[in-house]
Design a protein around this motif. Structure first.
Motif, PDB file in Angstrom:
ATOM      1  N   ALA A 130       0.856  -1.183   0.000  1.00  0.00           N
ATOM      2  CA  ALA A 130       0.000   0.000   0.000  1.00  0.00           C
ATOM      3  C   ALA A 130       0.891   1.231   0.000  1.00  0.00           C
ATOM      4  CB  ALA A 130      -0.914   0.012   1.225  1.00  0.00           C
ATOM      5  N   ASP A 131       0.480   2.270  -0.708  1.00  0.00           N
ATOM      6  CA  ASP A 131       1.313   3.476  -0.755  1.00  0.00           C
ATOM      7  C   ASP A 131       1.005   4.392   0.423  1.00  0.00           C
ATOM      8  OD1 ASP A 131      -1.007   4.944  -1.381  1.00  0.00           O
ATOM      9  OD2 ASP A 131      -0.635   4.823  -3.524  1.00  0.00           O
ATOM     10  N   ARG A 132       1.806   5.398   0.567  1.00  0.00           N
ATOM     11  CA  ARG A 132       1.709   6.283   1.726  1.00  0.00           C
ATOM     12  C   ARG A 132       0.354   6.981   1.818  1.00  0.00           C
ATOM     13  NH1 ARG A 132       3.057  11.341   3.937  1.00  0.00           N
ATOM     14  NH2 ARG A 132       4.498  11.221   5.715  1.00  0.00           N
ATOM     15  N   ASP A 133      -0.167   7.423   0.676  1.00  0.00           N
ATOM     16  CA  ASP A 133      -1.413   8.181   0.679  1.00  0.00           C
ATOM     17  C   ASP A 133      -2.605   7.349   1.137  1.00  0.00           C
ATOM     18  OD1 ASP A 133      -0.073  10.408  -0.164  1.00  0.00           O
ATOM     19  OD2 ASP A 133      -0.693  10.253  -2.264  1.00  0.00           O
ATOM     20  N   SER A 134      -2.485   6.026   1.064  1.00  0.00           N
ATOM     21  CA  SER A 134      -3.615   5.173   1.405  1.00  0.00           C
ATOM     22  C   SER A 134      -3.930   5.159   2.900  1.00  0.00           C
ATOM     23  CB  SER A 134      -3.351   3.741   0.932  1.00  0.00           C
ATOM     24  OG  SER A 134      -2.310   3.136   1.695  1.00  0.00           O
ATOM     25  N   VAL A 135      -3.016   5.641   3.733  1.00  0.00           N
ATOM     26  CA  VAL A 135      -3.219   5.541   5.177  1.00  0.00           C
ATOM     27  C   VAL A 135      -4.053   6.690   5.737  1.00  0.00           C
ATOM     28  CG1 VAL A 135      -0.984   4.392   5.365  1.00  0.00           C
ATOM     29  CG2 VAL A 135      -1.139   6.820   5.926  1.00  0.00           C
ATOM     30  N   PHE A 136      -4.251   7.756   4.973  1.00  0.00           N
ATOM     31  CA  PHE A 136      -4.892   8.944   5.530  1.00  0.00           C
ATOM     32  C   PHE A 136      -6.411   8.783   5.623  1.00  0.00           C
ATOM     33  CE2 PHE A 136      -0.864  10.527   3.793  1.00  0.00           C
ATOM     34  CZ  PHE A 136      -0.338  11.059   4.961  1.00  0.00           C
ATOM     35  N   VAL A 137      -6.973   9.322   6.688  1.00  0.00           N
ATOM     36  CA  VAL A 137      -8.415   9.188   6.940  1.00  0.00           C
ATOM     37  C   VAL A 137      -9.217   9.954   5.900  1.00  0.00           C
ATOM     38  CG1 VAL A 137     -10.259   9.520   8.633  1.00  0.00           C
ATOM     39  CG2 VAL A 137      -7.941   8.982   9.414  1.00  0.00           C
ATOM     40  N   HIS A 138      -8.781  11.166   5.588  1.00  0.00           N
ATOM     41  CA  HIS A 138      -9.430  12.002   4.585  1.00  0.00           C
ATOM     42  C   HIS A 138      -8.375  12.575   3.639  1.00  0.00           C
ATOM     43  CE1 HIS A 138     -12.138  12.541   8.213  1.00  0.00           C
ATOM     44  NE2 HIS A 138     -13.012  12.157   7.310  1.00  0.00           N
ATOM     45  N   GLU A 139      -8.807  12.958   2.464  1.00  0.00           N
ATOM     46  CA  GLU A 139      -7.940  13.730   1.579  1.00  0.00           C
ATOM     47  C   GLU A 139      -7.617  15.055   2.266  1.00  0.00           C
ATOM     48  OE1 GLU A 139      -6.741  13.077  -1.476  1.00  0.00           O
ATOM     49  OE2 GLU A 139      -7.624  11.077  -1.622  1.00  0.00           O
ATOM     50  N   PRO A 140      -6.395  15.574   2.105  1.00  0.00           N
ATOM     51  CA  PRO A 140      -6.042  16.839   2.765  1.00  0.00           C
ATOM     52  C   PRO A 140      -7.037  17.966   2.494  1.00  0.00           C
ATOM     53  CG  PRO A 140      -4.083  15.814   1.858  1.00  0.00           C
ATOM     54  CD  PRO A 140      -5.248  14.979   1.387  1.00  0.00           C
TER      55      PRO A 140
END
Length: 421
Positions: free
Chosen positions: A58-68
């Motif tokens: 999984a890439d780094r962006d996949s861990v965030f709860v929401h898009e910035p």
């Protein structure tokens, strides 16, 4: 347009805090919402740190709860990279590390937990790791890649969920792994000896070495780098890197300094909250890993350090902050993926609480459901490589009905049929 007549502040930039902020807006709160996080990253979920992200799947962006961009769209004010250093309940202010003060009308503490540290010589050496934050996982992923390439040695202190998941990831990269665990099996305090051995066999089958009944006493180095790890029984294990996976401690310092009621570490620690997740101060709430909540279903105070609790307690606390009726009585739930084994666990069955363990399925093939019973009533269930049974397991726990162990053990008996009419 935000109405500035009320300000709700959330201290903690993890899943619980982010979902609380989302829920406040979803429930129609129009006042200011300020989310404070001591990391510079936007709120993220932690399971990928020891699973998909650590494995490189999984890439780094996949861990965030929401898009910035979501936070600006929802008019959530972010204070990232700023620790909250003081809570003044009389003035209703939170002071940040840069000296700024933020007023609140209602406050949610979702400060989470931090990894427990090894109190032994050698922990300052390069190559000693913890896994709690995204930065830890990024560093550890690089380490595991290097260890796998060079046939390097990783010693893991602790045979709990994090230790086992990192061991599985490390073996996936090709690293050599030794787990040091003082108990006689991994996961001994969670699953007991009956099921801990299943996970010991799983990891042995994938080349992991275990050293049970021992604790690390020293990490030996050379030129500032890890060279070996010594245990209290005189053994020395070669190591290029050491992971401390000996549990996590709730981050209660802010609450304690402000005089909020907390729970003794011997009883799990955390900020004491009632079933509505309200602390001893009626305008302060707590959720996620740091909250020791009075669970009406289980009739006990419980602090749960798992994803599902953060996912669900954040929104529950947000609703309570809005004076909606809340009784947080969810059945504790967590999951783990290791090699080709996937599992889900529902309930609460600490050592001494149960008098019988019943299994249906094939333990040897690692396709089974385990049930922990007390006087015939289901306390917890764990499904291993068996799916779509979490709902009936949780319903059986909630029912409190006495169950026939033979029926539980029989795969031909649908779990739903055991529910009371």
């Amino acid at each position: 347009m935000v109405d500035t007549h009320q300000t709700f502040v959330i201290v903690g930039g993890g899943l619980a805090g982010a979902k609380a902020a989302e829920t406040l807006r979803a429930e129609g709160f129009t006042g200011r919402v300020i989310l404070i996080g001591d990391e510079r990253d936007h709120p993220y979920e932690r399971p990928p740190l020891s699973k998909g992200f650590l494995l490189g799947k999984a890439d780094r962006d996949s861990v965030f709860v929401h898009e910035p961009a979501w936070y600006a769209q929802a008019e959530i004010e972010l204070r990232l990279g700023q620790p909250a250093v003081q809570l003044d309940r009389a003035a209703r202010t939170v002071t940040l590390g840069d000296g700024s003060r933020i007023h609140y009308d209602r406050l949610l503490l979702a400060t989470g937990a931090e990894p427990r540290r090894l109190d032994i010589p050698g922990t300052d050496l390069v190559g000693v790791h913890h896994l709690r934050r995204l930065a830890h996982a990024e560093r550890l992923r690089g380490v595991l890649t290097s260890l796998g390439r060079d046939n390097g040695q990783l010693v893991i202190a602790g045979g709990g969920w994090i230790g086992l998941e990192v061991a599985a990831a490390a073996r996936g990269y090709g690293a050599e792994v030794t787990i040091i665990e003082p108990s006689p099996t991994p996961l001994h305090g969670v699953l007991g000896p009956e099921l801990g051995s299943v996970f010991a066999d799983l990891h042995r089958d994938h080349g992991v070495r275990f050293h049970f009944g021992a604790r690390l006493t020293e990490i030996v180095g050379q030129d500032g780098m890890v060279l070996a790890a010594r245990t209290d029984d005189g053994e020395e294990h070669p190591a290029h890197d050491v992971l401390a996976a000996i549990g996590a401690a709730p981050r209660t310092a802010l609450a304690e300094a402000a005089g909020l009621e907390t729970v003794d570490r011997a009883h799990g620690g955390g900020i004491a909250v009632d079933a509505s997740l309200r602390t001893s101060d009626p305008d302060v709430f707590a959720a996620g890993d740091v909250a020791a909540a009075a669970n009406p279903l289980l009739d006990t105070r419980l602090r749960v350090e798992h994803w599902a609790n953060a996912l669900n307690s954040g929104p529950a606390a947000a609703r309570a902050m809005l004076d909606q009726p809340v009784s947080y009585d969810r059945v504790p739930y967590f999951f783990s993926d290791q090699y080709d084994l996937g599992m889900e666990y529902s309930g609460y069955a600490p050592p001494g609480a149960y008098d019988q363990v019943v299994c249906r399925g094939d333990l040897g093939r690692r396709e089974f459901i385990a049930f922990w019973l007390s006087e015939g009533r289901l306390l917890a269930g764990m499904n291993v490589n068996v799916w779509d049974v979490t709902e009936p397991i949780q319903k059986l726990i909630r029912s409190g009905a006495p169950l026939d162990p033979e029926a539980l053990a029989n795969p031909s008996v649908p779990l739903e049929s055991l529910l009371p009419e």
